[in-house]
Design an enzyme around this catalytic site. Structure first.
Site, PDB file in Angstrom:
ATOM      1  N   CYS A  29      63.382  20.602 -36.719  1.00 23.28           N
ATOM      2  CA  CYS A  29      62.869  19.663 -37.709  1.00 23.28           C
ATOM      3  C   CYS A  29      61.651  18.976 -37.133  1.00 23.28           C
ATOM      4  O   CYS A  29      61.445  18.946 -35.927  1.00 23.28           O
ATOM      5  CB  CYS A  29      63.909  18.596 -38.029  1.00 23.28           C
ATOM      6  SG  CYS A  29      65.422  19.255 -38.726  1.00 23.28           S
ATOM      7  N   GLY A  56      59.779  23.067 -39.791  1.00 21.84           N
ATOM      8  CA  GLY A  56      60.832  23.141 -40.802  1.00 21.84           C
ATOM      9  C   GLY A  56      60.230  23.352 -42.174  1.00 21.84           C
ATOM     10  O   GLY A  56      59.316  22.620 -42.562  1.00 21.84           O
ATOM     11  N   ASN A 130      65.718  14.701 -35.665  1.00 22.30           N
ATOM     12  CA  ASN A 130      65.446  16.037 -35.127  1.00 22.30           C
ATOM     13  C   ASN A 130      66.373  16.247 -33.940  1.00 22.30           C
ATOM     14  O   ASN A 130      66.341  15.477 -32.993  1.00 22.30           O
ATOM     15  CB  ASN A 130      63.966  16.114 -34.699  1.00 22.30           C
ATOM     16  CG  ASN A 130      63.620  17.416 -33.987  1.00 22.30           C
ATOM     17  OD1 ASN A 130      62.661  17.459 -33.236  1.00 22.30           O
ATOM     18  ND2 ASN A 130      64.362  18.471 -34.221  1.00 22.30           N
ATOM     19  N   GLY A 131      67.199  17.291 -34.008  1.00 22.90           N
ATOM     20  CA  GLY A 131      68.114  17.583 -32.904  1.00 22.90           C
ATOM     21  C   GLY A 131      69.477  17.963 -33.422  1.00 22.90           C
ATOM     22  O   GLY A 131      69.662  18.186 -34.627  1.00 22.90           O
ATOM     23  N   CYS A 265      63.244  20.523 -23.946  1.00 20.97           N
ATOM     24  CA  CYS A 265      63.441  21.915 -24.384  1.00 20.97           C
ATOM     25  C   CYS A 265      62.233  22.757 -23.983  1.00 20.97           C
ATOM     26  O   CYS A 265      61.123  22.550 -24.474  1.00 20.97           O
ATOM     27  CB  CYS A 265      63.615  21.959 -25.900  1.00 20.97           C
ATOM     28  SG  CYS A 265      63.633  23.647 -26.536  1.00 20.97           S
ATOM     29  N   TYR A 271      57.460  28.737 -27.673  1.00 19.27           N
ATOM     30  CA  TYR A 271      57.295  29.240 -29.042  1.00 19.27           C
ATOM     31  C   TYR A 271      57.148  28.177 -30.140  1.00 19.27           C
ATOM     32  O   TYR A 271      56.287  28.303 -31.010  1.00 19.27           O
ATOM     33  CB  TYR A 271      58.492  30.144 -29.390  1.00 19.27           C
ATOM     34  CG  TYR A 271      58.515  30.596 -30.824  1.00 19.27           C
ATOM     35  CD1 TYR A 271      57.502  31.415 -31.330  1.00 19.27           C
ATOM     36  CD2 TYR A 271      59.530  30.201 -31.688  1.00 19.27           C
ATOM     37  CE1 TYR A 271      57.508  31.823 -32.653  1.00 19.27           C
ATOM     38  CE2 TYR A 271      59.540  30.613 -33.011  1.00 19.27           C
ATOM     39  CZ  TYR A 271      58.532  31.420 -33.487  1.00 19.27           C
ATOM     40  OH  TYR A 271      58.527  31.822 -34.797  1.00 19.27           O
ATOM     41  N   SER A 312      52.376  34.285 -31.973  1.00 16.95           N
ATOM     42  CA  SER A 312      53.259  33.732 -30.942  1.00 16.95           C
ATOM     43  C   SER A 312      52.913  34.241 -29.544  1.00 16.95           C
ATOM     44  O   SER A 312      53.137  33.541 -28.555  1.00 16.95           O
ATOM     45  CB  SER A 312      54.716  34.037 -31.285  1.00 16.95           C
ATOM     46  OG  SER A 312      54.875  35.413 -31.555  1.00 16.95           O
ATOM     47  N   ASP A 374      54.570  39.337 -26.292  1.00 14.41           N
ATOM     48  CA  ASP A 374      55.128  38.361 -27.231  1.00 14.41           C
ATOM     49  C   ASP A 374      55.792  37.258 -26.410  1.00 14.41           C
ATOM     50  O   ASP A 374      55.991  37.402 -25.202  1.00 14.41           O
ATOM     51  CB  ASP A 374      56.122  39.033 -28.181  1.00 14.41           C
ATOM     52  CG  ASP A 374      56.276  38.258 -29.492  1.00 14.41           C
ATOM     53  OD1 ASP A 374      55.692  37.153 -29.605  1.00 14.41           O
ATOM     54  OD2 ASP A 374      56.982  38.728 -30.384  1.00 14.41           O
ATOM     55  N   CYS A 411      71.737  28.094 -28.473  1.00 11.65           N
ATOM     56  CA  CYS A 411      71.309  26.696 -28.292  1.00 11.65           C
ATOM     57  C   CYS A 411      72.192  25.794 -29.156  1.00 11.65           C
ATOM     58  O   CYS A 411      72.480  26.120 -30.307  1.00 11.65           O
ATOM     59  CB  CYS A 411      69.856  26.541 -28.716  1.00 11.65           C
ATOM     60  SG  CYS A 411      69.298  24.824 -28.658  1.00 11.65           S
ATOM     61  N   CYS A 462      65.352  21.795 -20.035  1.00 17.42           N
ATOM     62  CA  CYS A 462      66.568  22.521 -20.413  1.00 17.42           C
ATOM     63  C   CYS A 462      66.200  24.005 -20.436  1.00 17.42           C
ATOM     64  O   CYS A 462      65.196  24.391 -21.039  1.00 17.42           O
ATOM     65  CB  CYS A 462      67.037  22.079 -21.800  1.00 17.42           C
ATOM     66  SG  CYS A 462      68.404  23.114 -22.416  1.00 17.42           S
ATOM     67  N   CYS A 465      69.412  28.349 -22.797  1.00 16.44           N
ATOM     68  CA  CYS A 465      69.479  29.630 -23.516  1.00 16.44           C
ATOM     69  C   CYS A 465      69.103  30.804 -22.616  1.00 16.44           C
ATOM     70  O   CYS A 465      69.357  31.951 -22.969  1.00 16.44           O
ATOM     71  CB  CYS A 465      68.631  29.593 -24.783  1.00 16.44           C
ATOM     72  SG  CYS A 465      66.986  28.969 -24.535  1.00 16.44           S
TER      73      CYS A 465
HETATM   74  S1  SF4 Z   1      69.124  25.778 -25.047  1.00 17.13           S
HETATM   75 FE1  SF4 Z   1      67.047  26.698 -25.109  1.00 17.13          FE
HETATM   76  S2  SF4 Z   1      66.283  26.275 -27.177  1.00 17.13           S
HETATM   77 FE2  SF4 Z   1      68.031  24.905 -26.804  1.00 17.13          FE
HETATM   78  S3  SF4 Z   1      67.165  22.974 -26.030  1.00 17.13           S
HETATM   79 FE3  SF4 Z   1      67.693  24.240 -24.257  1.00 17.13          FE
HETATM   80  S4  SF4 Z   1      65.798  25.389 -23.821  1.00 17.13           S
HETATM   81 FE4  SF4 Z   1      65.609  24.585 -25.883  1.00 17.13          FE
END
Ligand code: SF4
Length: 487
Positions: A29, A56, A130-131, A265, A271, A312, A374, A411, A462, A465
């Site tokens: 978002c 979004g 957002n989140g 993130c 991306y 991208s 990519d 995620c 983070c 993923c």
């Molecule tokens: S898990 Fe991946 S997409 Fe989700 S917040 Fe962490 S780095 Fe971002």
């Protein structure tokens, strides 16, 4: 228990089908807020949301306050579809919050559009979020058991309910108590009749920045590109665990929850975010270029050309070409006017989707060996079609390079990366994926290489993923379907 405020009826719901781009994680978002004494701010909020449309496309909304009353309009669709000149003229006031939404919790339906606006003990309150709140099921159960009724199926409504519960104290105190209860990722904007609050979770998962308007007043937005669009100067990022209050006495800040660590993130840089945005000290385009340079240092692949999957992969491909000395070419052309062609497409049209979106330039590619770059690979369906198109126009070799490591985990913090079972890299080896896609070689950027781009700040992100190290506990059983568990 808060009561829903007067909501202007949304236009007839439009269903947006994202399946024409099934290979990408879906954005979450975007939020935008402004406090500008003496000015009408609805139009400014509209332009701010326009700049954040990439975050979004399912719904859009603006809540405006004039010192007393909060007025809301929201609906399904793109910003330009939800708001007409007349609609904006009806939204009068000098402070506003706005929201563009892709559903990460709660289905895509009008009731889940934001901002959410409610009446509670202290007046009217609007929220844009957002989140993703990771302990939402438990909180919702607790609230429902003690009489709360929910209008929507979003985790954002749980936040509103908590704030209303704690509403006998000041709004800031209620927000602090709410922040103690909720876990996960949240950048929030709150509006009352005469005040704007900006809040960021203690890990700083989702971006949020503060800017100043030249004629006086402040702007808060998910990305700095929205500040630029409305002519605001970025002052700084909202700090993890911070609450910023903006009202007639100016701006006041307090850090209320000290983070154990930051966990911005990293996918925002890879991306999601716009390349012209600066987030937590790093320009997105420069990061992408650096990721491409690092990719070239990790793999000495021989080829005639470097081509991006636009848009991208463009910045990373430029970085790769710079570092490797292999010429950069735009071998795939993107149809920039595709817009919403794929709303409710037929099956036939869906199959043609990639071809309508991207077209290889035969004159550039025929007989060549290419390095195609990519940003990430999630399900692989689009990539397979692109490789097929390149072969059809006479490309000799396709080496597919990704400017991020394999995405192997879901995620839970506001990005839809699909269920783990749909992630190609979670179940297949690099060799198997390479065969699935039909490329001659497949190469991922290393995790260390990706983080190395951020130098001494490499521990601030983070990366769950990619490596499964979730900074905040995820829902029991890691059930991705928890996304719809509120419905
Ligand atoms: S898990 Fe991946 S997409 Fe989700 S917040 Fe962490 S780095 Fe971002």
């Amino acid at each position: 228990m808060p009561e829903p405020a007067n909501i202007v009826p949304a236009p007839k719901a439009a269903r947006i089908d994202h399946r024409y781009h099934p290979d990408k994680p879906r954005e979450e978002c975007g939020i935008f807020g402004v406090y500008a004494p003496g000015r009408e701010v609805a139009a400014m909020t509209y332009y701010g949301l326009y700049a954040l449309q990439h975050r979004g496309q399912e719904s859009a909304g603006i809540a405006v306050a004039d010192g007393r009353q909060v007025t809301l309009h929201k609906g399904m669709g793109l910003v330009a579809e939800v708001f007409s000149r007349e609609r904006l003229q009806n939204l009068t006031g000098h402070l506003a919050i706005g929201h563009v939404r892709y559903s990460t919790t709660g289905a895509s339906q009008p009731l889940n559009a934001q901002p959410l606006v409610f009446r509670y003990a202290r007046g009217m309150l609007g929220l844009a979020h957002n989140g993703n709140i990771t302990n939402v099921a438990e909180l919702r159960q607790r609230l429902a058991a003690t009489g709360s009724v929910f209008q929507s199926t979003t985790d954002s409504e749980v936040i509103v309910n908590l704030i209303a519960r704690y509403g006998s104290s000041s709004l800031e105190e209620a927000v602090i108590k709410c922040m103690i209860d909720i876990k996960g990722a949240y950048s929030l904007l709150l509006i009352t009749g005469d005040r704007l609050l900006a809040v960021r979770d203690p890990y700083g998962f989702r971006p949020l920045c503060l800017g100043e308007l030249p004629q006086g007043g402040y702007v808060v937005a998910s990305e700095s590109c929205a500040l630029d669009t409305v002519g605001a100067r970025k002052l700084r990022d909202v700090q993890p665990g911070e609450i910023i209050t903006i009202d007639q006495s100016g701006l006041s800040c307090q850090t209320v929850l000290s983070p154990r660590r930051r966990a911005h993130c990293i996918f925002e840089y890879i991306y999601f975010a716009r390349p012209d945005s600066e987030i937590d000290g790093f320009n997105v385009n420069q990061v992408r270029r650096a990721l491409g340079r690092q990719l070239a240092r990790e793999y000495r692949v021989q080829a005639d050309l470097v081509i991006p999957v636009p848009d991208s992969g463009t910045a990373a491909a430029r970085g790769f070409a710079e570092e490797s000395g292999i010429p950069f070419e735009e071998g795939l052309m993107k149809n920039r006017y595709i817009g919403r062609t794929f709303i409710q497409p037929t099956q036939d049209l869906r199959d043609l989707a990639v071809r309508l979106k991207l077209n290889p330039v035969r004159e550039v590619l025929q007989g060549k060996s290419v390095i195609m770059i990519d940003d990430s690979l999630v399900r692989g369906t689009t990539s397979r079609k692109i490789v097929g198109m390149l072969r059809d126009c006479g490309v000799r070799e396709v080496h597919f390079l990704l400017s991020s490591p394999p995405v192997v985990k879901s995620c839970y913090y506001g990005i839809d990366t699909s269920d783990e079972s749909e992630l190609l890299a979670a179940s297949q080896t690099v060799e198997e994926i390479c065969r699935t896609i039909g490329a001659d070689g497949l190469y991922y950027l290393s995790l260390e290489g990706m983080l190395g781009v951020f130098g001494e700040y490499k521990h601030n992100f983070c990366t769950a993923c990619f490596d499964g190290n979730y900074p905040v506990e995820i829902p029991a059983g890691g059930d991705k379907k928890a996304k719809y568990s509120l419905e």
